[in-house]
Write a protein that holds these residues in place. Structure first.
Motif, PDB file in Angstrom:
ATOM      1  N   THR A 184      34.446  40.031  41.245  1.00  0.00           N
ATOM      2  CA  THR A 184      33.803  38.765  41.589  1.00  0.00           C
ATOM      3  C   THR A 184      34.545  38.128  42.759  1.00  0.00           C
ATOM      4  O   THR A 184      35.728  38.414  42.986  1.00  0.00           O
ATOM      5  CB  THR A 184      33.829  37.781  40.401  1.00  0.00           C
ATOM      6  OG1 THR A 184      35.190  37.402  40.139  1.00  0.00           O
ATOM      7  CG2 THR A 184      33.219  38.402  39.150  1.00  0.00           C
ATOM      8  N   PRO A 185      33.878  37.219  43.503  1.00  0.00           N
ATOM      9  CA  PRO A 185      34.565  36.503  44.583  1.00  0.00           C
ATOM     10  C   PRO A 185      35.781  35.718  44.094  1.00  0.00           C
ATOM     11  O   PRO A 185      36.801  35.665  44.787  1.00  0.00           O
ATOM     12  CB  PRO A 185      33.472  35.570  45.119  1.00  0.00           C
ATOM     13  CG  PRO A 185      32.188  36.276  44.817  1.00  0.00           C
ATOM     14  CD  PRO A 185      32.419  36.947  43.499  1.00  0.00           C
ATOM     15  N   ASP A 186      35.688  35.128  42.908  1.00  0.00           N
ATOM     16  CA  ASP A 186      36.830  34.370  42.377  1.00  0.00           C
ATOM     17  C   ASP A 186      38.024  35.285  42.126  1.00  0.00           C
ATOM     18  O   ASP A 186      39.174  34.922  42.400  1.00  0.00           O
ATOM     19  CB  ASP A 186      36.440  33.650  41.082  1.00  0.00           C
ATOM     20  CG  ASP A 186      35.525  32.458  41.334  1.00  0.00           C
ATOM     21  OD1 ASP A 186      35.444  32.012  42.503  1.00  0.00           O
ATOM     22  OD2 ASP A 186      34.885  31.986  40.377  1.00  0.00           O
ATOM     23  N   GLU A 187      37.765  36.461  41.584  1.00  0.00           N
ATOM     24  CA  GLU A 187      38.844  37.424  41.367  1.00  0.00           C
ATOM     25  C   GLU A 187      39.484  37.826  42.692  1.00  0.00           C
ATOM     26  O   GLU A 187      40.715  37.913  42.806  1.00  0.00           O
ATOM     27  CB  GLU A 187      38.320  38.676  40.656  1.00  0.00           C
ATOM     28  CG  GLU A 187      38.074  38.507  39.174  1.00  0.00           C
ATOM     29  CD  GLU A 187      37.701  39.810  38.487  1.00  0.00           C
ATOM     30  OE1 GLU A 187      37.642  39.825  37.244  1.00  0.00           O
ATOM     31  OE2 GLU A 187      37.470  40.824  39.192  1.00  0.00           O
TER      32      GLU A 187
ATOM     33  N   ASP B  74      39.572  36.101  45.469  1.00  0.00           N
ATOM     34  CA  ASP B  74      40.359  34.962  45.971  1.00  0.00           C
ATOM     35  C   ASP B  74      41.725  34.909  45.294  1.00  0.00           C
ATOM     36  O   ASP B  74      42.754  34.649  45.940  1.00  0.00           O
ATOM     37  CB  ASP B  74      39.614  33.643  45.725  1.00  0.00           C
ATOM     38  CG  ASP B  74      38.398  33.487  46.621  1.00  0.00           C
ATOM     39  OD1 ASP B  74      38.308  34.222  47.631  1.00  0.00           O
ATOM     40  OD2 ASP B  74      37.537  32.644  46.317  1.00  0.00           O
ATOM     41  N   ALA B  75      41.750  35.164  43.987  1.00  0.00           N
ATOM     42  CA  ALA B  75      43.013  35.122  43.241  1.00  0.00           C
ATOM     43  C   ALA B  75      43.946  36.247  43.680  1.00  0.00           C
ATOM     44  O   ALA B  75      45.165  36.049  43.802  1.00  0.00           O
ATOM     45  CB  ALA B  75      42.737  35.217  41.739  1.00  0.00           C
TER      46      ALA B  75
ATOM     47  N   LYS C 114      34.220  42.161  49.861  1.00  0.00           N
ATOM     48  CA  LYS C 114      33.258  41.081  50.100  1.00  0.00           C
ATOM     49  C   LYS C 114      31.887  41.627  50.465  1.00  0.00           C
ATOM     50  O   LYS C 114      30.854  41.065  50.070  1.00  0.00           O
ATOM     51  CB  LYS C 114      33.769  40.173  51.223  1.00  0.00           C
ATOM     52  CG  LYS C 114      34.941  39.295  50.824  1.00  0.00           C
ATOM     53  CD  LYS C 114      35.419  38.448  51.993  1.00  0.00           C
ATOM     54  CE  LYS C 114      36.614  37.575  51.602  1.00  0.00           C
ATOM     55  NZ  LYS C 114      37.121  36.771  52.733  1.00  0.00           N
TER      56      LYS C 114
END
Length: 715
Positions: A493-496, A498-499, A697
């Protein structure tokens, strides 16, 4: 902890110490008290393991066909390496146990520490001191039912499902062919249902036992009065239903069933028997109903039910695997089923080999139900990690988290040959980590990732777990200042992502993702042929990926993320490599299909625009035929064409000439070498972190493009 193990290569069977298994969401950790040896099933499993390679092939022709198909795809050497890895493995035995819950992460909060439970499932409910079981394969034991009796629950559920398939009514005449352990339980269940029960077997001992416990009559198969007795028992009509619980290589149980069934009667196959169905005279003229009984009941072989913990609605699927287990336990509780006469032997777990000597016929001793008993209160002494070897520690000291067949075939052997030390291997099942540690020479084996993350001597981590844990383990390793090689995808996921990016930027460690194809020799040769080109290139990739069912873990959105995120990332990375540019925009279209077995986005066309004007075109297809090679890669530009044929060969076309290129691999060995070289020599990452992020991405944007029907920019 102690566990019964068979070496599948040598066939050797023994009891050994392995690490404690780990659990994740939807699982229950149980300390076993007793486990049942299912003589019929386990005898066959052990005999396959003890057979020669040719013997194994004869017994599993389906696997031979897979090997031959793999040779066509990957070549003889790569296939042989895979086969050797599969054969050189340790196999868990057993699938029916009882014990006490010592930890639970079930999503329904049904199981608490201290609960008495029965457990089911091959590779789960093993002959082991502690087992980790999916929540839908666990059932609470009534207070008045002993652990000994409860250990029969899985076999009881199998028998119960066979009875349900026969749909018996009060007063039905039912015949059970095969009076082994499964047949004896089936007779008792039928008697509890108000049926008139007739048993048939080859053993006079089992015939006598059936008469003593449940059958109204039972006879030997070769008794000359058998058919006359059947006529008398059924008043000349034949049996309403026949349940075949025998295990036999011959067609006799099927043929006999047709003879003794009444017109429009039912024949239910529970055991492993040959099924050549003769049309005449009985099956056709009697219009017989032949039914299969699928193991423990509805839910069996359904990943969503068994492994993902999704139960079926009670109103629509009354009897599932778990509910059959619960029903059998209740029948024991109210006295409808008596298992005491069936238990002939009880062995301590350390003496399990003696039990299997009886099962395999090495010791001539009458037996039916054989139980293994486990020591009391031993769970606190069991650890998740122990030492196997004491090899010298090199400058690069590696820990592996995850060690499935891919890691064992493509990663660990190449890391081992890279002049580094293998410290600790972690898998969820202790038997797997023990096997891998012994096979490849790791110093330690474990089932707990903390044994890698918190070990300051380990400076490099390889992550080869299911996709949904890649980002989590990568972040933990980077925060622990460890270098990371993680198999694709980096994040789901995008959140993963980013982390991961945040963790990477605050760490001095290196990060590599397993995008192997750019490291193949044929890819490097073609890249070099285009290196001085100033104009954009066009990269065309066709992937004949093949069908993968929706139930496969890689297709699960929460576990594998699907093939766009999990597989197509390979080809976005390869496009970046050949174009030497960043992807800036993607557009995707997939087929519209009404076939519910097929995922539409497994058949997709993707256009990728790059910053330098280059274009990539990916056609990824799952609706083709395996006879066509899997991958075709073409690079066009500057009057040249580079082509790769499934990474087995290639060519460069220029100046009206064709230069043939050889290829021996997809670059797995070379990518590991490049990563280890970067660590040893302090060089840059073999793939820049920016490129890795852009590839990841791009896969997210492909999904967005499918949802919106519009091109998506990649920032």
């Amino acid at each position: 902890m102690k566990q019964v193990i068979q070496n599948f290569k040598s066939g050797e069977l023994y009891v050994d110490e392995v690490p404690l298994p780990s659990i994740s969401e939807g699982m229950v950790l149980v300390e076993n008290k007793f486990s049942l040896i299912s003589a019929g099933t386990e005898r066959g499993t052990v005999k396959v393991g003890k057979a020669s390679l040719i013997g194994k092939a004869k017994q599993r022709p389906d696997l031979v066909a897979q090997v031959l198909q793999n040779i066509k795809k990957e070549g003889l050497k790569a296939t042989l390496d895979k086969v050797r890895t599969k054969l050189d493995s340790l196999k868990a035995l057993g699938y029916s146990t009882s014990g006490v819950v010592i930890a639970s992460m079930d999503t329904n909060n049904r199981f608490q520490v201290g609960d008495r439970v029965a457990c089911a499932g091959q590779d789960y409910a093993s002959h082991s001191e502690i087992v980790a079981i999916p929540q839908n394969l666990v059932a609470k034991i009534p207070d008045n039912v002993s652990f000994e009796d409860a250990s029969y629950t899985t076999l009881g559920a199998i028998a119960l499902q066979g009875v349900r398939q026969s749909e018996p009514t009060l007063g039905d005449n039912v015949c059970v062919i095969g009076l082994g352990l499964l047949g004896q339980i089936t007779c008792q269940l039928l008697k509890a249902n108000g049926c008139n029960v007739f048993g048939i077997d080859l053993s006079s001992r089992l015939v006598d036992l059936a008469k003593e416990t449940a059958a109204d009559n039972a006879m030997l198969r070769n008794d000359s009065n058998l058919l006359a007795s059947v006529d008398e028992f059924t008043n000349g009509h034949g049996f309403d239903s026949i349940i075949i619980t025998a295990a036999a290589p011959s067609n006799d149980p099927i043929e006999l069933s047709a003879v003794i069934a009444r017109k429009k009667g039912k024949i239910v196959v529970v055991g492993a028997v040959k099924m050549d169905i003769p049309r005449d005279p009985h099956f056709f003229r009697k219009e017989l109903d032949l039914r299969m009984s699928c193991s423990y009941g509805p839910g069996r072989y359904d990943v969503n039910y068994e492994e993902n913990g999704n139960d079926y609605p009670y109103a629509y699927v009354r009897w599932t695997e778990q509910r059959n287990m619960e029903a059998f336990l209740k029948l024991i509780s109210n006295g409808s089923v008596n298992l005491k006469p069936l238990t002939t032997h009880v062995f301590d777990i350390i003496d399990a080999e003696k039990a299997y000597d009886i099962v395999l016929g090495k010791v001539e001793e009458s037996s039916i139900g054989i139980l293994l008993k486990y020591p009391e209160g031993n769970s606190e002494k069991i650890t998740s990690k122990f030492k196997i070897n004491t090899n010298k520690t090199e400058n690069i000291n590696v820990g592996f988290i995850g060690a499935g067949s891919f890691a064992q075939s493509y990663l660990i052997p190449n890391v081992k040959s890279g002049g580094v030390s293998l410290d600790t291997v972690v898998t969820t099942k202790g038997i797997t980590s023990k096997n891998v540690a012994q096979k490849f020479g790791f110093n330690n084996t474990s089932s707990n990732s903390e044994d890698v993350m918190c070990n300051k001597d380990i400076n490099t981590v390889f992550i080869a777990t299911p996709h949904n844990s890649h980002a989590q383990y990568t972040i933990e390793a980077l925060k622990a200042n460890k270098n990371v090689f993680v198999e694709k995808p980096l994040a789901m996921t995008p959140d993963e992502l980013d982390a991961v990016e945040t963790a990477y930027k605050t760490s001095d460690s290196k990060l590599m993702v397993g995008f192997n194809r750019r490291f193949a020799d044929v890819s490097k040769t073609i890249k070099k042929a285009f290196e001085n080109l100033t104009e954009p290139v066009f990269v065309n990739i066709r992937v004949n990926a093949g069908f993968i069912p929706k139930e496969h873990w890689t297709q699960n959105p929460q576990l594998g993320g699907g093939r766009i995120i999990g597989e197509m990332c390979h080809f976005i990375d390869l496009m970046q490599y050949f174009t030497d540019s960043e992807p800036v925009r993607v557009y995707a279209e997939c087929i519209n299909i009404s076939n519910d077995k097929m995922k539409a986005d497994d058949n997709i066309s993707i256009i990728v625009k790059f910053k330098n004007g280059s274009v990539g075109n990916l056609n990824y297809l799952a609706n083709g035929d395996k006879s066509l090679p899997k991958e075709l890669i073409e690079v066009f530009g500057g009057g040249k064409i580079g082509r790769i044929h499934d990474f087995r060969s290639g060519e460069i076309h220029e100046r009206n000439k064709t230069t043939k290129l050889k290829s021996t691999s997809k670059g797995h060995k070379q990518e590991v070498e490049a990563f280890l070289s970067a660590l040893k020599e302090g060089k840059e990452n073999p793939i820049s972190f920016e490129s890795i992020c852009l590839t990841t991405k791009a896969t997210f944007k492909i999904i967005d493009s499918l949802k919106t029907g519009l091109p998506q920019n990649i920032s």
